[in-house]
Design an enzyme around this catalytic site. Structure first.
Site: not given
Ligand code: GUN
Length: 278
Positions: A49, A93, A116
Site C-alpha cells: 500500500k 489493517q 475502508d
C-alpha cells in the site's frame, strides 16, 4: 479460452490517473495505516500500500503497534489521527490480534476518514438505497475491473463464495445494486457446485476452496479474490486456473488480478474522501 483480466495494467492506469487528480489538490493527501502485531501477510499488504500510494502521489505513514497492544491502546491512536488535520484517510489493517475488539476499533475511525468503509455508519449507508458511502476497496476494485471489460451484471446470476465483512457481504450489495441476482455461499453451503454451475459471475473469496473447471458454467466470469499458498510457497487463488481458464469467458489470475485492483480501490477512496472533505 477465457479472457485473462489484467488487474496490474488497470491498477497502473488508475494510479496514473489519480496522480493527475492529486496534482490539482493543494495539500498532498495523506493515508495513515495502523498495523498491530506481526501477521506476515499484513506486513506485506501494508508495504504494498505504501509503495503504490507513492505512485499516486499520496503520502503515507504506518503506525506499527506491538502484538500486546490493548483495544484501548489502538483506540487512543485512532482518536489522535481523527483529530490530526494533516491526516485525510485512516486504515486499520485487518485482521487485528484476537484479543482486540475489532468492531469497537473500526467504529472509532472518524466517518470522514474511513477509507475502508468499515464503520457501522458507512455499512448502514451501503445497505440502504442512497449512494453517499465508501465502497470497501476490494468490491470497488471488482466493480472497476467489470467496467473495464464492459461486463454488465444486470439480470445475471452472481454467486459470491465467502461471507466476510471485508469482501463477501459488501460485494454482494454492490452487485445487487447493479441488478444482479445474488447468492452468497459459505462454509456451511451444501452442494456448492449446484450454485457455481448456474453462475454467470462467480466471486470466490475464501482462501480455502478449490474451484475446478468442471463445476463452472461455460463462458462465466470468474473473479478470484482468494489467496492460497501451495506446498512450494507459490501463490494461488481459489480457482484452479488451468482447468477454469478453458471453460470461463473471463478470469482473473492470482497474482495479478483482484489484488492489484484492491490497491487501486484503496487509492481511489483516499482521493475521493480527501476531495470530499476539503
Ligand atoms: N485485510 C485484508 N483486506 C483488507 C482491506 O481491504 N482493508 C484492511 N484494512 N485490511 C484488510
Amino acid at each position: 479460452m477465457a479472457v485473462i483480466m489484467d488487474g496490474i495494467a488497470l491498477r497502473n492506469r488508475i494510479l496514473n490517473e489519480l496522480k493527475i487528480r492529486v496534482d490539482k489538490i493543494s495539500q498532498k493527501p495523506k493515508l495513515v495505516a495502523v498495523l498491530v502485531g506481526n501477521d506476515p501477510a499484513s506486513q506485506i499488504y501494508v508495504r504494498n500500500k505504501e509503495k503504490f500510494a507513492e505512485i499516486a502521489g499520496i503520502e503515507t505513514d504506518v503506525i506499527r503497534m506491538p502484538e500486546t497492544s490493548s483495544t484501548n491502546d489502538v483506540i487512543s491512536i485512532i482518536e489522535k489521527l481523527n483529530d490530526d488535520k494533516s491526516v485525510n484517510a485512516i486504515l486499520v489493517q485487518l485482521p487485528l490480534p484476537k484479543h482486540i475488539d475489532t468492531k469497537t476499533v473500526l467504529n472509532t475511525v472518524s466517518e470522514t476518514k474511513d477509507v475502508d468503509g468499515f464503520t457501522d455508519t458507512n455499512i448502514c449507508k451501503m445497505f440502504g438505497s442512497g449512494n453517499n458511502y465508501i465502497i470497501p476497496c476490494t468490491p470497488r476494485g471488482i466493480l472497476e475491473i467489470l467496467d473495464e471489460y464492459k461486463i454488465d451484471v444486470a439480470g445475471k446470476n452472481a454467486v459470491i463464495i465467502g461471507r466476510s465483512d471485508i469482501v463477501g457481504k459488501p460485494t454482494a450489495m454492490m452487485l445487487l445494486q447493479r441488478n444482479a441476482t445474488v447468492t452468497i455461499c459459505h462454509s456451511k453451503t451444501q452442494n456448492l457446485s449446484e450454485y457455481t454451475r448456474n453462475a454467470d459471475i462467480i466471486v470466490a473469496a475464501t482462501g480455502k476452496i478449490k474451484i475446478t473447471g468442471d463445476i463452472i458454467k461455460p463462458g462465466c466470469v470468474l473473479l478470484d479474490v482468494g489467496m492460497q499458498r501451495d506446498e512450494n510457497g507459490k501463490l494461488h487463488g481459489d480457482c484452479d486456473f488451468e482447468s477454469c481458464e478453458k471453460i470461463a469467458g473471463y478470469i482473473t489470475p492470482t497474482p495479478g488480478g483482484i489484488g492489484p485492483m484492491t490497491i487501486a480501490g484503496l487509492m481511489e477512496n483516499v482521493i475521493d474522501i480527501t476531495e470530499k472533505n476539503m
